[in-house]
Design an enzyme around this catalytic site. Sequence first.
Site, short mmCIF file in Angstrom:
data_model
loop_
_atom_site.label_atom_id
_atom_site.label_comp_id
_atom_site.label_asym_id
_atom_site.label_seq_id
_atom_site.Cartn_x
_atom_site.Cartn_y
_atom_site.Cartn_z
N ASP A 39 -36.14 -68.72 -22.75
CA ASP A 39 -36.59 -67.38 -22.39
C ASP A 39 -35.63 -66.58 -21.52
O ASP A 39 -35.71 -65.37 -21.49
CB ASP A 39 -37.95 -67.46 -21.70
CG ASP A 39 -39.08 -67.59 -22.71
OD1 ASP A 39 -38.96 -66.98 -23.79
OD2 ASP A 39 -40.06 -68.30 -22.42
N TYR A 69 -45.41 -63.11 -25.45
CA TYR A 69 -46.06 -63.89 -24.41
C TYR A 69 -45.98 -63.25 -23.05
O TYR A 69 -45.02 -62.57 -22.73
CB TYR A 69 -45.36 -65.25 -24.29
CG TYR A 69 -46.20 -66.36 -24.82
CD1 TYR A 69 -47.59 -66.30 -24.74
CD2 TYR A 69 -45.64 -67.46 -25.41
CE1 TYR A 69 -48.37 -67.31 -25.24
CE2 TYR A 69 -46.42 -68.49 -25.91
CZ TYR A 69 -47.78 -68.39 -25.83
OH TYR A 69 -48.55 -69.38 -26.33
N HIS A 73 -44.44 -75.52 -23.56
CA HIS A 73 -43.82 -74.60 -22.61
C HIS A 73 -43.31 -75.44 -21.47
O HIS A 73 -44.08 -76.18 -20.86
CB HIS A 73 -44.85 -73.64 -22.02
CG HIS A 73 -45.45 -72.69 -23.00
ND1 HIS A 73 -44.92 -71.45 -23.24
CD2 HIS A 73 -46.52 -72.80 -23.82
CE1 HIS A 73 -45.64 -70.83 -24.15
NE2 HIS A 73 -46.64 -71.63 -24.53
N ASP A 112 -34.72 -76.10 -3.27
CA ASP A 112 -33.67 -76.60 -2.37
C ASP A 112 -34.30 -76.80 -1.00
O ASP A 112 -34.48 -75.86 -0.24
CB ASP A 112 -32.52 -75.59 -2.35
CG ASP A 112 -31.38 -76.03 -1.43
OD1 ASP A 112 -31.59 -76.95 -0.60
OD2 ASP A 112 -30.28 -75.45 -1.53
N ASP A 132 -34.70 -77.99 2.84
CA ASP A 132 -33.92 -78.25 4.05
C ASP A 132 -34.93 -78.67 5.11
O ASP A 132 -35.49 -77.82 5.81
CB ASP A 132 -33.18 -76.98 4.52
CG ASP A 132 -31.92 -76.71 3.69
OD1 ASP A 132 -31.58 -77.53 2.81
OD2 ASP A 132 -31.28 -75.67 3.93
N HIS A 152 -48.89 -76.80 -25.68
CA HIS A 152 -49.80 -75.76 -26.17
C HIS A 152 -50.11 -76.02 -27.63
O HIS A 152 -49.22 -75.94 -28.47
CB HIS A 152 -49.16 -74.39 -25.96
CG HIS A 152 -50.12 -73.25 -26.11
ND1 HIS A 152 -49.75 -71.94 -25.96
CD2 HIS A 152 -51.45 -73.23 -26.40
CE1 HIS A 152 -50.80 -71.17 -26.15
NE2 HIS A 152 -51.84 -71.93 -26.42
CU LIG Z 1 -47.91 -71.25 -25.97
#
Ligand SMILES: [Cu+2]
Length: 737
Positions: free
Chosen positions: A381, A457, A507, A514, A516, A670
């Site tokens: 995507d 979507y 999906h 990250d 710390d 899905h």
């Molecule tokens: Cu889907």
Amino acid sequence: MLSSSGLWSLCIAVLLLSQAAHGARSHPNRYRYSQNGGPELYNGYNAIQETILPGAGCTTRPPPEIKAPKKNVWADLTRIEKHQVGRWVKNRNEFKGYEIDYMQILTPNKTDILQYLDHDGEEPSRYANVVVYDSKSEQPQKEHLRVGPLPVTNATTWEPLSYPYTSKDGKIRCLAGATKWHDYDKFIANITDPVKDVTKDLWNLTADEWFPLSQDPLWQYDEKITEWSQFWAWGTGTSSTLLPLGLYFKCSFDLYKSDPSSWKFEGWLYNNKFYSTTEEFRNAYSSPRFEKLPPNIDGPWTRTDQKGPVLPLDTEAPPMPVAKSARFSVDHDRKYVQWMGFSFYMGFREDVGMSLWDIRFKGERILYELSMQEALAHYLDSAYSMGNLDELMPGFDCPTHASYLNLTVLGPWEEKVKNAICLFEYDADYSIQRHATESNTKNIYFVVRTITTVGNYDYSFSYEFYMDGSIQVVVRAAGYIEAAYYAHNSDYGYQIHDALSGAMHDHVLNCKADFDILDTANTMELVTVTPATENYVWSDQPRHTMKLVRSQIESEDDSRLHWSGNGATQYRIINTDKPNKYGEYRGYRILPSQGTIHLSASNSSNLANAVNWAYHDLQVTKQKDTEPRSSNPSNYNNVYDPLVGFDHFFDGESLQQEDLVVWFNLGMHHIPHTGDLPNTVFTTPHSAVQITPSNFFDRDESRDTVNMIKLDWKAGKGHVETFGQAQQVCVADVPHY
Ligand SMILES: [Cu+2]
Ligand SMILES: *[C@@H]1O[C@H](CO)[C@@H](O)[C@H](O)[C@H]1NC(C)=O
Ligand SMILES: *[C@@H]1O[C@H](CO)[C@@H](O)[C@H](O)[C@H]1NC(C)=O
Ligand SMILES: *[C@@H]1O[C@H](CO)[C@@H](O)[C@H](O)[C@H]1NC(C)=O
Ligand SMILES: *[C@@H]1O[C@H](CO)[C@@H](O)[C@H](O)[C@H]1NC(C)=O
Ligand SMILES: *[C@@H]1O[C@H](CO)[C@@H](O)[C@H](O)[C@H]1NC(C)=O
Ligand SMILES: *[C@@H]1O[C@H](CO)[C@@H](O)[C@H](O)[C@H]1NC(C)=O
């Protein structure tokens, strides 16, 4: 409207995907044109305000404006910077004839930013990451450049940018030659025109009622591109992805030659039979034995409007939360927010959308970065731009009392999206703490939300903050599924309409955390609840019981993990140099809080090395300025040798008391069912990961709020202690329709 033939263009980020028999995807830009009808600015906010939210009596006091302690060094390029950089690149002799694919901020290195944030170091210079390609080359490459410092002055220079990528030189091929693509429509018409009578007969649709569309992903092997296209009915509105017609054709293209004479038509597919020429297909069609499949016809079933009998009392106004004031502070300019001990900056990128930086709680940095990296549903995507954020609809996408941040998105048509980010507090429908009829604490949490429509979507991303110091990342999916024609594919989805399959897909969304924890030197500890048989001095026979087994991830050789079965393991990011007063390591725990998955297919034929981040639940690496992101919008251009090959991040380095990055996946398997018609709803396609204190503080931090009560029963009747909390005094107008 969308032009009626497909195409992945040469160097504009292109996409991918599935078996020809199920799953489809069109080119990103074209798709968006079909949805919006062109570069218009959606102005739904005012329309909704005027229609259904007339002057609420309980107007929320807007958030107080504050000044962020530092500049937002993660902010994307401004409109002015983009224009300046674009002009500067175009004017250089070495880029004569080049096109600019895209540009965004080159985020400064973490080491420099920490100097700036924590040690009064200089503000890091701004640089642009510019992607260009030579439109006249026979074998064009996308080249990444570093241009700066900004703003553009005589001191601005460029150099090749390769350090954030794993492929050499920061270059990646374009998927085809760069010219003559205008002949593509003719090439496709040459294929589809000769079967117009057949398609009319099959579906009772004329040629302007259907369109052929390239399906992502393209197959990339044998030095060529194989493209499957399918016929789709236009339908009304945006429902075309529910209207595949079951007739496919295959073409192949030389990887580099843009000359149409090298383009080949390779055959038709109908009812699981392959015909390698149009003549063969037509002959079969006219034979009496030819089996015609039922048409997949548009109708009210694809519309999302209210249907069915109105439910009892449903026309009464539903409940609506109100807020007297926004109890958080914002620096609109620097995109910085403070709420109840939390603070963070927001960054933005067109390919992956919003990200959060320098997330602190009670003054301690917990996460340096929390950001989406990539999303896949067989196609990737980011290449479609997950940062093309929707304008949020008040009262629907976010509660009526939410505040919004404007965001300027320089998308394909330069537009300003307003209200693209909403911020609000919400009262959960359960308290965060209670005991007996004695004490009870409201569970007020804070949400930052964006929503992006990627083609058919819609993805909703929420970052939620809780009084106990927890943070939750939540993703939901809705919208039109990309369905498949139902024929010979019952192993790949349910039949959900007369001739429609709810094509299965995964999906998977990759997120970077990250951490710390009390410094950058951290370790991941695994604390596992383990069955045990133990002898005890106080028992005359061994007892079958359970105990904790503690271990640490040592290096990148053992850091690609799946969430443990039965939730047995706690994954803790700790700092072993900073134990608490009991000798336990202070840390934050990361856990799936709502169904997460990793990619089901192994060694995906379509996506190969471009999705190496998708095969595990969570993966830990040592933070490096050379590994800022797990994916790249150009990855699709060479799935075997992508620009960012995530496997390269794992090269055996020690992960003990190092700066750690956890790359975790959100997502869902899905398998659309009849309830996904007309649209997938946000309830089930919902995935979340929580990041929560683990021995980090000496007690529960939600005790700090005054929004709690204590009932004192000593005297026989309850005295209610309210700890100085405010009374909500305002009169709410409920929306009238
Ligand atoms: Cu889907
Ligand atoms: C950022 O880090 C990379 C990789 O170490 C290095 O090549 C680059 O020069 C650094 N950038 C700056 C501005 O120091
Ligand atoms: C930049 O270069 C131009 C042309 O040589 C010159 O006129 C201008 O004064 C320079 N500007 C600065 C800030 O050095
Ligand atoms: C389309 O067909 C015509 C007639 O056969 C041919 O001259 C032309 O080159 C074809 N165009 C493409 C792009 O294939
Ligand atoms: C074909 O479509 C036309 C126009 O929509 C319609 O009038 C006709 O009844 C349809 N024919 C069949 C057999 O459904
Ligand atoms: C967002 O932009 C709109 C239109 O330009 C403006 O009216 C509004 O005040 C802006 N909001 C903020 C919070 O800056
Ligand atoms: C992945 O698939 C490719 C193509 O089929 C094959 O060459 C490669 O060996 C496979 N890799 C693994 C790890 O299975």
